[in-house]
Design an enzyme around this catalytic site. Structure first.
Site, PDB file in Angstrom:
ATOM      1  N   ARG A  73       0.829  -1.215   0.000  1.00  0.00           N
ATOM      2  CA  ARG A  73       0.000   0.000   0.000  1.00  0.00           C
ATOM      3  C   ARG A  73       0.856   1.255   0.000  1.00  0.00           C
ATOM      4  O   ARG A  73       0.452   2.302  -0.512  1.00  0.00           O
ATOM      5  CB  ARG A  73      -0.921   0.010   1.215  1.00  0.00           C
ATOM      6  CG  ARG A  73      -2.007  -1.058   1.201  1.00  0.00           C
ATOM      7  CD  ARG A  73      -2.934  -0.933   2.406  1.00  0.00           C
ATOM      8  NE  ARG A  73      -3.828  -2.082   2.485  1.00  0.00           N
ATOM      9  CZ  ARG A  73      -3.571  -3.178   3.192  1.00  0.00           C
ATOM     10  NH1 ARG A  73      -2.447  -3.265   3.907  1.00  0.00           N
ATOM     11  NH2 ARG A  73      -4.426  -4.184   3.200  1.00  0.00           N
ATOM     12  N   HIS A 105      14.026 -14.518   7.967  1.00  0.00           N
ATOM     13  CA  HIS A 105      14.619 -13.300   7.410  1.00  0.00           C
ATOM     14  C   HIS A 105      15.991 -13.544   6.807  1.00  0.00           C
ATOM     15  O   HIS A 105      16.252 -13.221   5.635  1.00  0.00           O
ATOM     16  CB  HIS A 105      14.739 -12.224   8.497  1.00  0.00           C
ATOM     17  CG  HIS A 105      13.440 -11.587   8.855  1.00  0.00           C
ATOM     18  ND1 HIS A 105      13.337 -10.598   9.818  1.00  0.00           N
ATOM     19  CD2 HIS A 105      12.181 -11.774   8.395  1.00  0.00           C
ATOM     20  CE1 HIS A 105      12.082 -10.228   9.932  1.00  0.00           C
ATOM     21  NE2 HIS A 105      11.362 -10.929   9.077  1.00  0.00           N
ATOM     22  N   ARG A 142       5.596 -18.734  -0.153  1.00  0.00           N
ATOM     23  CA  ARG A 142       5.885 -20.169  -0.126  1.00  0.00           C
ATOM     24  C   ARG A 142       4.932 -20.932  -1.036  1.00  0.00           C
ATOM     25  O   ARG A 142       5.315 -21.898  -1.700  1.00  0.00           O
ATOM     26  CB  ARG A 142       5.775 -20.691   1.308  1.00  0.00           C
ATOM     27  CG  ARG A 142       6.943 -20.321   2.195  1.00  0.00           C
ATOM     28  CD  ARG A 142       6.743 -20.819   3.599  1.00  0.00           C
ATOM     29  NE  ARG A 142       5.547 -20.239   4.211  1.00  0.00           N
ATOM     30  CZ  ARG A 142       5.110 -20.527   5.435  1.00  0.00           C
ATOM     31  NH1 ARG A 142       5.764 -21.432   6.163  1.00  0.00           N
ATOM     32  NH2 ARG A 142       4.042 -19.958   5.933  1.00  0.00           N
ATOM     33  N   LYS A 165      12.363  -5.674  10.551  1.00  0.00           N
ATOM     34  CA  LYS A 165      13.070  -5.880  11.807  1.00  0.00           C
ATOM     35  C   LYS A 165      12.483  -7.102  12.521  1.00  0.00           C
ATOM     36  O   LYS A 165      11.315  -7.447  12.300  1.00  0.00           O
ATOM     37  CB  LYS A 165      12.980  -4.626  12.681  1.00  0.00           C
ATOM     38  CG  LYS A 165      11.539  -4.078  12.871  1.00  0.00           C
ATOM     39  CD  LYS A 165      10.738  -4.935  13.790  1.00  0.00           C
ATOM     40  CE  LYS A 165       9.275  -4.693  13.797  1.00  0.00           C
ATOM     41  NZ  LYS A 165       8.531  -5.760  14.480  1.00  0.00           N
ATOM     42  N   ASP A 220       9.652  -8.545  18.635  1.00  0.00           N
ATOM     43  CA  ASP A 220       8.642  -7.984  17.746  1.00  0.00           C
ATOM     44  C   ASP A 220       8.376  -6.509  18.002  1.00  0.00           C
ATOM     45  O   ASP A 220       8.171  -5.741  17.067  1.00  0.00           O
ATOM     46  CB  ASP A 220       7.329  -8.758  17.876  1.00  0.00           C
ATOM     47  CG  ASP A 220       6.430  -8.531  16.670  1.00  0.00           C
ATOM     48  OD1 ASP A 220       6.723  -9.111  15.617  1.00  0.00           O
ATOM     49  OD2 ASP A 220       5.467  -7.751  16.786  1.00  0.00           O
TER      50      ASP A 220
END
Length: 327
Positions: free
Chosen positions: A20, A77, A36, A95, A175
């Protein structure tokens, strides 16, 4: 100007926010989506208008992609970073870049060998407010820094999924807590402190039923100053950040901004009691981090000044100290 072609790896919520954001980018546009399962990539591409879909490997094998955004779960990651760099793509990775310091160092080493940009996607670091904050601290506008207080936390609607799963490196610290910790690292860097000397001195926290940290606090020694940070995924915390210097303090109601708008206001409070309201324009921060990545690519740089590798490495080291102190 020809727009750089972006591929998004991962078809989850954060990847949707990045898709977006890209129309607000000056330098790039969405070109491809990898997942995946190709069916998930197809659904995502239909929603956001990407002309190319495929598995991760299929997307990275293409030669018509300039940069990739990695929006997958934490534990995937670094593998995707290595694959993308080996395929000759610039990388903007959500992150935390790695789930531990060794992973983070290896990813940075791979980017150095490849001579390609690798940028950790702390979106609050990009845009006019972030620039103003750096200028203020680098210029000594608060005087000698003595204290930093920052927090970020929310109450997750469900205690299931990747956020509460040890197998995907869930938990509050990685997180959400990475945000206030990364801000502390930034303050230290912008005021000339030796990042190698930063250390977590005290921690507190709670491990939830699924085995991940659900709330946590830490005290960080900045060398002549202290920082206190908090995070949670089971209850809301204030978004206020205070940076206290001997000549003035800065109060930022929401330094993190949102996924659509960067921060625009803060209050500078001098020791004589006078106050100055700081207001800057807002930008789409995810578009700004995308542009920083492409700008580095076009200028032949491997790092973005907003979040240099030295800071990314320090964040990873301190996150490991924080998590280790609770385990």
């Amino acid at each position: 100007m020809t727009h750089a072609k972006w591929a998004i790896l991962g078809a989850g919520a954060i990847s949707g926010d990045f898709a977006r954001a890209l129309p607000a980018s000056e330098l790039g546009r969405l070109h491809a989506v990898g997942a995946r399962e190709v069916s998930r990539a197809e659904e995502f591409a239909a929603a956001f208008g990407a002309p190319v879909v495929g598995t991760y490997d299929e997307i990275l094998d293409r030669d018509d992609i300039d940069a990739v955004y990695i929006g997958t779960v934490h534990t995937t990651h670094v593998d995707l970073v290595h694959q993308a760099l080996a395929a000759g793509k610039a990388v903007l990775c959500e992150k935390p870049l790695g789930v531990d310091p060794d992973e983070t160092d290896a990813a940075i080493a791979a980017a150095r060998r490849a001579g390609l940009p690798l940028v950790e996607a702390f979106k609050y670091r990009f845009g006019p407010f972030a620039d103003r904050l750096r200028e203020l601290l680098e210029g000594g506008g608060l005087g000698e820094i003595v204290e930093v207080e920052s927090s970020l936390g929310f109450a997750a609607g469900s205690h299931t999924g990747r956020l509460f799963d040890p197998a995907t490196a869930g938990g509050a610290i990685l997180d959400v807590g990475c945000y206030p910790l990364s801000l502390v690292v930034g303050v230290a860097a912008w005021t000339g402190r030796d990042l190698e000397g930063l250390a977590v001195r005290a921690v507190a926290g709670t491990i939830g039923e699924t085995g991940v940290d659900v709330s946590a606090a830490a005290s960080i020694d900045l060398g002549g100053a202290s920082a206190n940070i908090r995070t949670a995924i089971v209850h809301d915390l204030p978004r206020l950040t205070r940076i206290v210097g001997r000549e003035a303090s800065l109060e930022i109601p929401n330094v993190w901004g949102s996924r659509t708008d960067s921060t625009e206001t803060a209050t500078l409070i001098r020791t004589d009691g006078t106050r100055e309201e700081i207001e800057v324009p807002t930008v789409q921060p995810m578009a700004a981090e995308a542009d920083a990545t492409i700008r580095a690519l076009r200028e032949g740089r491997t790092e973005a000044p907003e979040i240099p590798w030295e800071q990314t490495r320090t964040i990873a080291r301190l996150l490991a100290q924080w998590r280790g102190g609770i385990d």
